[in-house]
Design a protein around this motif. Structure first.
Motif, mmCIF file in Angstrom:
data_model
loop_
_atom_site.group_PDB
_atom_site.id
_atom_site.type_symbol
_atom_site.label_atom_id
_atom_site.label_comp_id
_atom_site.label_asym_id
_atom_site.label_seq_id
_atom_site.Cartn_x
_atom_site.Cartn_y
_atom_site.Cartn_z
ATOM 1 N N PHE A 86 -8.372 7.251 -3.163
ATOM 2 C CA PHE A 86 -8.222 6.052 -2.342
ATOM 3 C C PHE A 86 -8.670 4.834 -3.145
ATOM 4 C CE2 PHE A 86 -8.779 8.967 1.423
ATOM 5 C CZ PHE A 86 -7.492 8.821 1.878
ATOM 6 N N ARG A 101 -1.616 -0.062 -3.768
ATOM 7 C CA ARG A 101 -2.928 0.573 -3.643
ATOM 8 C C ARG A 101 -2.831 1.783 -2.726
ATOM 9 N NH1 ARG A 101 -6.570 -0.087 0.185
ATOM 10 N NH2 ARG A 101 -5.520 -1.934 0.972
ATOM 11 N N ILE A 102 -3.419 2.886 -3.159
ATOM 12 C CA ILE A 102 -3.464 4.103 -2.340
ATOM 13 C C ILE A 102 -4.478 3.882 -1.211
ATOM 14 C CG2 ILE A 102 -3.930 6.591 -2.300
ATOM 15 C CD1 ILE A 102 -1.694 6.053 -4.233
ATOM 16 N N ASN A 103 -4.007 3.986 0.034
ATOM 17 C CA ASN A 103 -4.922 3.812 1.161
ATOM 18 C C ASN A 103 -4.763 4.895 2.229
ATOM 19 O OD1 ASN A 103 -2.512 3.020 2.347
ATOM 20 N ND2 ASN A 103 -3.461 1.362 3.513
ATOM 21 N N ASP A 104 -3.965 5.926 1.913
ATOM 22 C CA ASP A 104 -3.717 6.963 2.915
ATOM 23 C C ASP A 104 -3.309 8.257 2.215
ATOM 24 O OD1 ASP A 104 -3.466 8.119 5.395
ATOM 25 O OD2 ASP A 104 -1.760 6.910 6.037
ATOM 26 N N ARG A 105 -3.305 9.354 2.947
ATOM 27 C CA ARG A 105 -2.835 10.640 2.438
ATOM 28 C C ARG A 105 -1.425 10.889 2.939
ATOM 29 N NH1 ARG A 105 -5.251 10.781 -1.637
ATOM 30 N NH2 ARG A 105 -7.466 11.121 -1.609
ATOM 31 N N THR A 115 0.855 -1.188 0.000
ATOM 32 C CA THR A 115 0.000 0.000 0.000
ATOM 33 C C THR A 115 0.889 1.236 0.000
ATOM 34 O OG1 THR A 115 -0.106 -0.008 2.403
ATOM 35 C CG2 THR A 115 -1.882 -1.163 1.224
ATOM 36 N N ALA A 175 0.798 5.930 0.356
ATOM 37 C CA ALA A 175 0.108 7.185 0.660
ATOM 38 C C ALA A 175 0.477 8.210 -0.408
ATOM 39 C CB ALA A 175 0.530 7.690 2.031
#
Length: 89
Positions: free
Chosen positions: A37, A53-57, A29, A31
């Protein structure tokens, strides 16, 4: 909708770092400041390329374009360096 697809397809180059914390069984994952997201990006460095996979900022450090999980950092070969130049697509 077309604008979203076009912006997500843009490549960017810059510095990447990795973050610790709890992972989900080695899931790759990352950011990113602006990408949606759940979207998948390809991060490339020195002949290594991964999908995460983008799961955070984040990252919130000036000059960095992405933060990756520990498992993604291992796959990119960046554990010793900590901060490396990457391409994100």
């Amino acid at each position: 909708m077309i604008i979203l697809v076009a912006s997500a397809a843009q490549a960017e180059t810059g510095l990447a770092s990795y973050y610790g914390g709890r992972g989900h069984r080695g899931e790759m994952t990352c950011a990113h400041r602006t990408r949606p997201f759940g979207s998948m990006v390809t991060v490339s460095r020195a002949g290594h390329s991964i999908r995460c996979r983008i799961n955070d900022r984040g990252p919130f450090v000036r000059g960095r374009v992405i933060d990756v999980s520990i498992s993604a950092a291992r796959a990119l070969g960046m554990m010793r360096s900590g901060v490396v130049r990457v391409s994100v697509e």
